[in-house]
Design a protein around this motif. Sequence first.
Motif, PDB file in Angstrom:
ATOM      1  N   ARG A   1       0.834  -1.185   0.158  1.00 25.86           N
ATOM      2  CA  ARG A   1      -0.088   0.121  -0.108  1.00 25.86           C
ATOM      3  C   ARG A   1       0.753   1.119   0.143  1.00 25.86           C
ATOM      4  O   ARG A   1       0.286   2.507  -0.112  1.00 25.86           O
ATOM      5  N   GLY A   2       2.172   1.432   0.074  1.00 21.54           N
ATOM      6  CA  GLY A   2       3.092   2.177   0.181  1.00 21.54           C
ATOM      7  C   GLY A   2       2.880   2.985   1.766  1.00 21.54           C
ATOM      8  O   GLY A   2       3.310   4.219   1.566  1.00 21.54           O
ATOM      9  N   MET A   3       2.391   2.370   2.638  1.00 21.49           N
ATOM     10  CA  MET A   3       2.562   2.842   3.784  1.00 21.49           C
ATOM     11  C   MET A   3       3.843   3.174   4.370  1.00 21.49           C
ATOM     12  O   MET A   3       4.846   2.600   4.071  1.00 21.49           O
ATOM     13  N   ALA A   4       4.086   4.576   4.973  1.00 24.58           N
ATOM     14  CA  ALA A   4       5.302   4.905   5.629  1.00 24.58           C
ATOM     15  C   ALA A   4       5.865   3.709   6.559  1.00 24.58           C
ATOM     16  O   ALA A   4       4.973   3.218   7.458  1.00 24.58           O
ATOM     17  N   ARG A   5       7.083   3.407   6.755  1.00 24.55           N
ATOM     18  CA  ARG A   5       7.593   2.398   7.503  1.00 24.55           C
ATOM     19  C   ARG A   5       7.345   2.683   8.979  1.00 24.55           C
ATOM     20  O   ARG A   5       7.019   1.519   9.578  1.00 24.55           O
ATOM     21  N   PRO A   6       7.297   3.632   9.739  1.00 27.02           N
ATOM     22  CA  PRO A   6       6.901   3.815  11.233  1.00 27.02           C
ATOM     23  C   PRO A   6       5.564   3.355  11.406  1.00 27.02           C
ATOM     24  O   PRO A   6       5.313   2.638  12.466  1.00 27.02           O
TER      25      PRO A   6
ATOM     26  N   ALA B   1       1.712  -3.303  12.736  1.00 24.27           N
ATOM     27  CA  ALA B   1       2.073  -4.698  12.891  1.00 24.27           C
ATOM     28  C   ALA B   1       2.211  -5.057  14.252  1.00 24.27           C
ATOM     29  O   ALA B   1       1.677  -6.308  14.737  1.00 24.27           O
ATOM     30  N   ALA B   2       3.027  -4.251  15.072  1.00 19.37           N
ATOM     31  CA  ALA B   2       3.179  -4.785  16.602  1.00 19.37           C
ATOM     32  C   ALA B   2       1.927  -4.688  17.387  1.00 19.37           C
ATOM     33  O   ALA B   2       1.945  -5.508  18.109  1.00 19.37           O
ATOM     34  N   ALA B   3       0.964  -3.848  16.872  1.00 19.38           N
ATOM     35  CA  ALA B   3      -0.491  -3.899  17.450  1.00 19.38           C
ATOM     36  C   ALA B   3      -1.198  -5.327  17.421  1.00 19.38           C
ATOM     37  O   ALA B   3      -1.775  -5.465  18.270  1.00 19.38           O
TER      38      ALA B   3
END
Length: 230
Positions: free
Chosen positions: A111-116, A122-124
């Motif tokens: 989706r081109g989402m920003a890494r942070p 993903a952690a959540a």
Amino acid sequence: MLRLADVRRSYRVGPVTAEVLRGVDLEVGAGDLLSIMGPSGSGKTTLMNIIGLLDRPSSGACLLDGRDVAGLRDDELSALRNRHIGFVFQSFHLLPQLTALENVCLPLVYRGMARPEMRRRAAAVLESVGMAERTGHRPDQLSGGQKQRVAIARALVGEPALLLADEPTGALDTDTAAEVMGLIRRLNAERGITVLIITHDPSVAGQCARQTRIQGGRLFEPGAAAPSRA
């Protein structure tokens, strides 16, 4: 949410045409927990591929949120699949060189989402499936049940409306399978995610609020007469 109307799928093998799906009708509502059970060769995997926008019907309508998707271009199907459908497979399909966190990030990469933001989400979702302490582990450092939890987290990270699970407990022992099914039922109940499980296991199908069977390329529900093979 999802409706199939007279869906048929056939394949040509040399001079022979094999009809795998023979007029499937199905309606799935938002928040449903539905199983499709059938033996090998009954057409259940072909049906899942059509529902998951991985294949197209030879004829009939496949509507997602009222939109007939059968005529969409491949790139349109890919985008729709990425945003609306999550997949869980028997063999997990985790990339061995990536950590659990990195595997879960993959749908968001496309989706081109920003890494942070990717890593935060993903952690959540890993925490929500009980894998908060395994985010840095690679698949070869995880048990079968832990791999499936990571696979479920990957399917959920994009916040899909529909979760498709193809034999999600097939590679697990009895106790671990029960844990995974408990997790799937909890996610369905708490998040309202629509879940469709493809299985050959009656004990898995029996844990779903709604149960269907596929036989001879046709779908039916308990109490209805099994369709003929004619």
